[in-house]
Design a protein around this motif. Structure first.
Motif, PDB file in Angstrom:
ATOM      1  N   SER A 196     -28.984  -6.852 -70.439  1.00  0.00           N
ATOM      2  CA  SER A 196     -28.123  -7.722 -71.416  1.00  0.00           C
ATOM      3  C   SER A 196     -27.889  -6.988 -72.651  1.00  0.00           C
ATOM      4  O   SER A 196     -28.661  -6.054 -73.089  1.00  0.00           O
ATOM      5  CB  SER A 196     -29.047  -9.044 -71.553  1.00  0.00           C
ATOM      6  N   ALA A 197     -26.825  -7.231 -73.407  1.00  0.00           N
ATOM      7  CA  ALA A 197     -26.479  -6.881 -74.488  1.00  0.00           C
ATOM      8  C   ALA A 197     -27.443  -7.545 -75.772  1.00  0.00           C
ATOM      9  O   ALA A 197     -27.068  -7.253 -76.986  1.00  0.00           O
ATOM     10  CB  ALA A 197     -25.327  -6.952 -74.884  1.00  0.00           C
ATOM     11  N   PHE A 198     -27.900  -8.623 -75.560  1.00  0.00           N
ATOM     12  CA  PHE A 198     -28.804  -9.326 -76.284  1.00  0.00           C
ATOM     13  C   PHE A 198     -30.077  -9.280 -76.210  1.00  0.00           C
ATOM     14  O   PHE A 198     -30.789 -10.341 -76.238  1.00  0.00           O
ATOM     15  CB  PHE A 198     -28.201 -11.036 -76.252  1.00  0.00           C
ATOM     16  N   VAL A 199     -30.490  -8.183 -76.035  1.00  0.00           N
ATOM     17  CA  VAL A 199     -32.096  -8.018 -75.805  1.00  0.00           C
ATOM     18  C   VAL A 199     -32.894  -7.884 -77.125  1.00  0.00           C
ATOM     19  O   VAL A 199     -32.402  -7.245 -78.031  1.00  0.00           O
ATOM     20  CB  VAL A 199     -32.585  -6.703 -75.131  1.00  0.00           C
ATOM     21  N   ASP A 200     -33.767  -8.771 -77.429  1.00  0.00           N
ATOM     22  CA  ASP A 200     -34.656  -8.650 -78.558  1.00  0.00           C
ATOM     23  C   ASP A 200     -36.065  -9.121 -78.339  1.00  0.00           C
ATOM     24  O   ASP A 200     -36.495  -9.289 -77.047  1.00  0.00           O
ATOM     25  CB  ASP A 200     -34.257  -9.632 -79.682  1.00  0.00           C
ATOM     26  N   VAL A 201     -36.949  -8.832 -79.172  1.00  0.00           N
ATOM     27  CA  VAL A 201     -38.441  -9.129 -78.728  1.00  0.00           C
ATOM     28  C   VAL A 201     -38.848 -10.645 -78.294  1.00  0.00           C
ATOM     29  O   VAL A 201     -39.392 -10.828 -77.112  1.00  0.00           O
ATOM     30  CB  VAL A 201     -39.243  -8.806 -79.931  1.00  0.00           C
ATOM     31  N   ARG A 202     -38.250 -11.701 -78.607  1.00  0.00           N
ATOM     32  CA  ARG A 202     -38.429 -12.741 -78.504  1.00  0.00           C
ATOM     33  C   ARG A 202     -37.924 -13.296 -77.180  1.00  0.00           C
ATOM     34  O   ARG A 202     -38.494 -13.628 -76.471  1.00  0.00           O
ATOM     35  CB  ARG A 202     -37.812 -13.770 -79.590  1.00  0.00           C
ATOM     36  N   MET A 203     -36.631 -12.474 -76.652  1.00  0.00           N
ATOM     37  CA  MET A 203     -36.149 -12.947 -75.546  1.00  0.00           C
ATOM     38  C   MET A 203     -37.029 -12.182 -74.611  1.00  0.00           C
ATOM     39  O   MET A 203     -37.242 -12.766 -73.344  1.00  0.00           O
ATOM     40  CB  MET A 203     -34.623 -12.611 -75.571  1.00  0.00           C
ATOM     41  N   THR A 204     -37.149 -11.026 -74.659  1.00  0.00           N
ATOM     42  CA  THR A 204     -37.954 -10.323 -73.667  1.00  0.00           C
ATOM     43  C   THR A 204     -39.360 -11.146 -73.320  1.00  0.00           C
ATOM     44  O   THR A 204     -39.673 -11.017 -72.222  1.00  0.00           O
ATOM     45  CB  THR A 204     -38.385  -8.816 -74.191  1.00  0.00           C
ATOM     46  N   VAL A 205     -39.943 -11.445 -74.514  1.00  0.00           N
ATOM     47  CA  VAL A 205     -41.188 -12.178 -74.365  1.00  0.00           C
ATOM     48  C   VAL A 205     -41.094 -13.642 -73.480  1.00  0.00           C
ATOM     49  O   VAL A 205     -41.725 -14.021 -72.487  1.00  0.00           O
ATOM     50  CB  VAL A 205     -41.978 -12.474 -75.486  1.00  0.00           C
ATOM     51  N   ASP A 206     -40.052 -14.205 -73.984  1.00  0.00           N
ATOM     52  CA  ASP A 206     -39.716 -15.607 -73.033  1.00  0.00           C
ATOM     53  C   ASP A 206     -39.325 -15.172 -71.542  1.00  0.00           C
ATOM     54  O   ASP A 206     -39.835 -15.850 -70.823  1.00  0.00           O
ATOM     55  CB  ASP A 206     -38.561 -16.377 -73.737  1.00  0.00           C
ATOM     56  N   ALA A 207     -38.483 -14.303 -71.393  1.00  0.00           N
ATOM     57  CA  ALA A 207     -38.256 -13.722 -70.011  1.00  0.00           C
ATOM     58  C   ALA A 207     -39.516 -13.296 -69.199  1.00  0.00           C
ATOM     59  O   ALA A 207     -39.720 -13.674 -68.111  1.00  0.00           O
ATOM     60  CB  ALA A 207     -37.278 -12.662 -70.091  1.00  0.00           C
ATOM     61  N   MET A 208     -40.300 -12.501 -69.837  1.00  0.00           N
ATOM     62  CA  MET A 208     -41.504 -12.104 -69.065  1.00  0.00           C
ATOM     63  C   MET A 208     -42.594 -13.182 -68.732  1.00  0.00           C
ATOM     64  O   MET A 208     -43.115 -13.238 -67.630  1.00  0.00           O
ATOM     65  CB  MET A 208     -42.312 -11.206 -69.916  1.00  0.00           C
ATOM     66  N   ARG A 209     -42.581 -14.150 -69.700  1.00  0.00           N
ATOM     67  CA  ARG A 209     -43.326 -15.605 -69.124  1.00  0.00           C
ATOM     68  C   ARG A 209     -42.579 -16.286 -68.183  1.00  0.00           C
ATOM     69  O   ARG A 209     -43.468 -16.759 -67.273  1.00  0.00           O
ATOM     70  CB  ARG A 209     -43.377 -16.488 -70.634  1.00  0.00           C
ATOM     71  N   LEU A 210     -41.535 -16.324 -68.009  1.00  0.00           N
ATOM     72  CA  LEU A 210     -40.531 -16.803 -66.638  1.00  0.00           C
ATOM     73  C   LEU A 210     -41.022 -16.037 -65.458  1.00  0.00           C
ATOM     74  O   LEU A 210     -41.070 -16.722 -64.480  1.00  0.00           O
ATOM     75  CB  LEU A 210     -39.312 -17.124 -66.898  1.00  0.00           C
ATOM     76  N   GLY A 211     -41.344 -14.778 -65.621  1.00  0.00           N
ATOM     77  CA  GLY A 211     -41.671 -13.985 -64.404  1.00  0.00           C
ATOM     78  C   GLY A 211     -40.685 -12.980 -64.103  1.00  0.00           C
ATOM     79  O   GLY A 211     -40.815 -12.429 -63.054  1.00  0.00           O
ATOM     80  N   VAL A 212     -39.885 -12.756 -65.034  1.00  0.00           N
ATOM     81  CA  VAL A 212     -38.952 -11.570 -64.979  1.00  0.00           C
ATOM     82  C   VAL A 212     -39.719 -10.243 -64.647  1.00  0.00           C
ATOM     83  O   VAL A 212     -40.718 -10.088 -65.667  1.00  0.00           O
ATOM     84  CB  VAL A 212     -37.952 -11.556 -66.126  1.00  0.00           C
ATOM     85  N   ASP A 213     -39.205  -9.383 -64.142  1.00  0.00           N
ATOM     86  CA  ASP A 213     -40.007  -8.121 -63.878  1.00  0.00           C
ATOM     87  C   ASP A 213     -39.771  -6.998 -64.990  1.00  0.00           C
ATOM     88  O   ASP A 213     -40.311  -5.978 -65.257  1.00  0.00           O
ATOM     89  CB  ASP A 213     -39.575  -7.540 -62.385  1.00  0.00           C
ATOM     90  N   ASN A 214     -38.463  -7.008 -65.387  1.00  0.00           N
ATOM     91  CA  ASN A 214     -37.904  -5.973 -66.370  1.00  0.00           C
ATOM     92  C   ASN A 214     -36.900  -6.474 -67.001  1.00  0.00           C
ATOM     93  O   ASN A 214     -35.902  -7.226 -66.718  1.00  0.00           O
ATOM     94  CB  ASN A 214     -37.655  -4.635 -65.493  1.00  0.00           C
ATOM     95  N   VAL A 215     -36.659  -5.822 -68.514  1.00  0.00           N
ATOM     96  CA  VAL A 215     -35.391  -6.274 -69.189  1.00  0.00           C
ATOM     97  C   VAL A 215     -34.810  -4.818 -69.915  1.00  0.00           C
ATOM     98  O   VAL A 215     -35.610  -4.343 -70.512  1.00  0.00           O
ATOM     99  CB  VAL A 215     -35.778  -7.139 -70.444  1.00  0.00           C
ATOM    100  N   LEU A 216     -33.765  -4.741 -69.628  1.00  0.00           N
ATOM    101  CA  LEU A 216     -33.101  -3.475 -70.035  1.00  0.00           C
ATOM    102  C   LEU A 216     -31.794  -3.934 -70.957  1.00  0.00           C
ATOM    103  O   LEU A 216     -31.118  -4.920 -70.966  1.00  0.00           O
ATOM    104  CB  LEU A 216     -32.403  -2.761 -68.726  1.00  0.00           C
ATOM    105  N   PRO A 217     -31.608  -2.719 -71.859  1.00  0.00           N
ATOM    106  CA  PRO A 217     -30.416  -3.162 -72.687  1.00  0.00           C
ATOM    107  C   PRO A 217     -29.014  -2.592 -72.048  1.00  0.00           C
ATOM    108  O   PRO A 217     -29.318  -1.955 -71.027  1.00  0.00           O
ATOM    109  CB  PRO A 217     -30.487  -2.256 -74.012  1.00  0.00           C
ATOM    110  N   LYS A 218     -27.989  -3.487 -72.396  1.00  0.00           N
ATOM    111  CA  LYS A 218     -26.650  -3.197 -71.927  1.00  0.00           C
ATOM    112  C   LYS A 218     -25.814  -2.614 -72.880  1.00  0.00           C
ATOM    113  O   LYS A 218     -25.734  -3.064 -74.093  1.00  0.00           O
ATOM    114  CB  LYS A 218     -26.117  -4.558 -71.598  1.00  0.00           C
ATOM    115  N   PRO A 219     -25.287  -1.421 -72.537  1.00  0.00           N
ATOM    116  CA  PRO A 219     -24.941  -0.723 -71.289  1.00  0.00           C
ATOM    117  C   PRO A 219     -26.486  -0.038 -71.294  1.00  0.00           C
ATOM    118  O   PRO A 219     -27.122   0.283 -72.076  1.00  0.00           O
ATOM    119  CB  PRO A 219     -24.095   0.119 -71.510  1.00  0.00           C
ATOM    120  N   THR A 220     -26.718   0.347 -69.871  1.00  0.00           N
ATOM    121  CA  THR A 220     -27.768   0.824 -69.420  1.00  0.00           C
ATOM    122  C   THR A 220     -27.494   1.998 -68.391  1.00  0.00           C
ATOM    123  O   THR A 220     -26.595   2.051 -68.008  1.00  0.00           O
ATOM    124  CB  THR A 220     -29.052   0.109 -68.599  1.00  0.00           C
TER     125      THR A 220
END
Length: 213
Positions: A100-124
């Motif tokens: 995602s192009a909208f990666v920040d600390v809060r979003m990453t933490v929320d995503a990991m709590r859901l069970g997401v395995d990895n968060v990458l910035p866009k473009p990667t």
């Protein structure tokens, strides 16, 4: 979803010898040009891959697919925030990667709590994407899939309203969502409960314990 720099990704992946996940890698992005570019990089690395530009189609596919890695854009039309990846995570058998192009600390933490395995910035880069897929594939092999039925917050809200007899339009108005988004969650509930129609869904949800809100 990824940059033009695809750096010899095939060689990197094959040299590592990482075991492949059971099914095709799913890539979801409403930008068709980026979708095709990402699919090309994944296939060049020795993986089978399938692409989706519609989140509902992707969810329907993921509900029946063998355990695999899902690479998803965060901002998709008709689906708000992390709702799409939350639905994938709630299936309890896929490794989910956000690009995602909208990666920040809060979003990453929320995503990991859901069970997401990895968060990458866009473009990667291609190499970063393939490394994340390899890590997800490895995680699938050491963690057996869980089969218990789980629901996201939005799915639970929609379920309660469906049990209460509300229509798609009424639910959309009540939750300030588009009717298309409500249909997304309704389809997810149908698949999870293996219900053939709306009447069977309401009955199944009642048996599970949902009550009209």
């Amino acid at each position: 979803m990824m940059s033009e720099d695809r750096v010899s990704v095939r060689a990197v992946s094959l040299e590592r010898g990482t075991a492949r996940p059971v099914g095709e890698i799913a890539v979801i992005d409403d930008d068709r040009a980026l979708l095709e570019l990402t699919l090309m990089a994944v296939r060049d690395s020795g993986y089978r891959a399938i692409g989706f530009s519609d989140p509902l189609d992707a969810l329907m596919w993921a509900s029946d697919a063998d355990p695999t890695c899902i690479v998803a854009d965060l901002k998709m039309p008709g689906v708000e925030g992390l709702d799409l990846v939350a639905a994938f995570c709630a299936l309890n058998r896929h490794a989910v990667i956000i690009v995602s192009a909208f990666v920040d600390v809060r979003m990453t933490v929320d995503a990991m709590r859901l069970g997401v395995d990895n968060v990458l910035p866009k473009p990667t880069t291609g190499e970063s994407l393939i490394r994340a897929i390899e890590q997800g594939a490895a995680a699938l092999q050491v963690a057996p899939p869980r089969e218990e039925l789980t629901f996201t917050r939005r799915e639970s809200q929609v379920a309660e309203m469906l049990v209460g007899g509300m229509t798609t339009k009424q639910i959309a108005q009540s939750l300030s969502l588009s009717p298309r988004t409500v249909e997304f969650f309704r389809a997810s509930l149908l698949r999870k409960t293996q219900s053939p129609n709306s009447a069977a869904l309401a009955s199944a949800l009642t048996r599970i314990g949902f009550r009209a809100s």
